[in-house]
Design an enzyme around this catalytic site. Structure first.
Site, PDB file in Angstrom:
ATOM      1  N   LYS A  41       0.835  -1.205   0.000  1.00  0.00           N
ATOM      2  CA  LYS A  41       0.000   0.000   0.000  1.00  0.00           C
ATOM      3  C   LYS A  41       0.869   1.255   0.000  1.00  0.00           C
ATOM      4  O   LYS A  41       2.058   1.206   0.309  1.00  0.00           O
ATOM      5  CB  LYS A  41      -0.926  -0.004   1.218  1.00  0.00           C
ATOM      6  N   TYR A 271      13.686  31.682   5.109  1.00  0.00           N
ATOM      7  CA  TYR A 271      12.452  32.374   5.475  1.00  0.00           C
ATOM      8  C   TYR A 271      12.425  32.681   6.973  1.00  0.00           C
ATOM      9  O   TYR A 271      12.803  31.851   7.805  1.00  0.00           O
ATOM     10  CB  TYR A 271      11.241  31.508   5.127  1.00  0.00           C
TER      11      TYR A 271
END
EC number: 5.1.1.1
Length: 380
Positions: A41, A271
């Site tokens: 999965k 940032y």
């Protein structure tokens, strides 16, 4: 999603490691009739669905488990003919698609069977769909919780054998990776109690995820749903270090320096200007960021350059990040996020510990825009 083949960031997947992990589990199972269904999965836990399936098939996997019908269909389109079990709940409306592709479905309620039957009755020549009944023995996710629910579903399946084939029954343990096995034993007892209520045992009875197969092998049914250990990772993290056989980590992550500069003391980076150079420093930029799955909380962790630990400085950007280098390195120098460099190594467990999470989340967060490069399988 557009894949970034033209930048130097890569996920490296060692198919030989996956092969060896399955082979070691098969040796661990010698003398039993238990088979392995690797769990593929979430793009094989970020490793790549089809290449992992190829390695697992070569190693002796008897079938596959997935979470979504879409994943099962992808395997069928790639010409895998082994049994495939969808572990999640599939919409009843997709019963014809599952039947046409011989895909086994998980059922957690009588209501699902009733709704699917109403749809199946409108489909001419429907091949019976293999069904695995899910028992909720204490996970609290999906499945029948008592004898009445289980017997009602079983009776309905037997009465509608034109549409359903009672192929399996299973449960999932919530604490198989915990050193305290108290709740595990409660779940195991609950599952065994409910199993005695069934008039027959189907072809497959399975309870074992990776942790159960490693540390509670006496509980094994006849399928191992081999998940995280397939990829060479300890299901418990650091909680249970003792393993019956060695696990070989299959995934590495590498990139390169694409920009290098020397900055003066007081220079701010990233940032928010959260990092300030305390002295003259060499700063390198790497083309990988939080859009690739290296989340902002990894600021302050380290990568490897030339065998040396280099701290991620400033906030991680969407597509790039900056590191502090011990000296000037040329553009194109390799950077290791996960793997070995020189005498040092960064493991996925180390990354998970820094991020205060589990290694499952780290690998499943890795973006599909990072190319996967595969090695090793041609050795077998």
């Amino acid at each position: 999603m557009t894949v970034g083949y033209l930048r130097p960031t890569r996920i490296l997947v060692d198919q030989n490691a996956i092969y060896e992990n399955i082979q070691n589990e098969l040796k661990h199972l010698e003398g039993t009739d238990t088979v392995i269904f690797p769990v593929l999965k979430a793009n094989a836990y970020g490793h790549g669905l089809i290449p992992v399936a190829e390695a697992a098939q070569a190693a002796g996997a008897a079938g596959f488990c997935v979470a979504l019908l879409d994943e099962a269909l992808a395997l069928r389109r790639a010409n895998f003919t082994e049994p495939i079990l969808v572990l999640g709940i599939t919409q009843p409306s997709e019963i014809e698609l599952a039947a046409a592709n011989q895909i086994s479905l998980t059922v957690g309620s009588l209501e699902w069977l009733q709704e699917a039957t109403a749809i199946a009755q409108q489909v001419p020549y429907l091949h019976p769909v293999p069904i695995h009944l899910s028992i909720d023995s204490g996970m609290g996710r999906i499945g029948m919780r008592d004898e009445a629910e289980l017997l009602a579903a079983y009776t309905f399946i037997k009465a509608h054998s034109d549409y359903f084939d009672f192929e399996g029954v299973f449960t999932h343990f919530a604490t198989a990776d915990d050193p305290d096995d108290t709740y595990f034993k409660e779940q195991s007892a609950r599952f065994n109690q409910l199993m005695t209520a069934l008039p027959e045992r189907p072809r497959f009875v399975h309870v074992s995820n990776s942790a159960t197969s490693l540390w509670h092998a006496a509980c094994n049914g006849n399928i191992i749903r081999m998940g995280i250990s397939l990829y060479g990772l300890n299901p418990s993290g650091n909680a249970i270090p003792d393993l019956p056989y060695p696990l070989k980590q299959a995934l590495g992550i590498e990139s390169e320096l694409v920009f290098v500069k020397q900055v003066a003391a007081g220079t701010k980076i990233g940032y928010g200007a959260t990092y300030e150079a305390s002295e003259g420093e060499w700063i390198g930029t790497i083309p990988m960021g939080y859009a690739d799955g290296w989340l902002r909380r990894m600021q302050g962790s380290t990568v490897l350059v030339d065998g040396q630990r280099c701290e991620i400085v400033g906030r991680i950007c969407m597509d790039q990040m900056m590191i502090r280098l011990p000296k000037r390195y040329p553009v194109g120098t390799k950077v290791v996020f996960v793997g070995k460099s020189g005498d040092d190594e960064i493991t996925l467990q180390e990354v998970a510990d820094y991020a205060d999470t589990i290694h499952y989340e780290i690998i499943c967060d890795l973006s599909d825009r990072i190319p996967r490069v595969y090695t090793g399988l041609n050795e077998h």
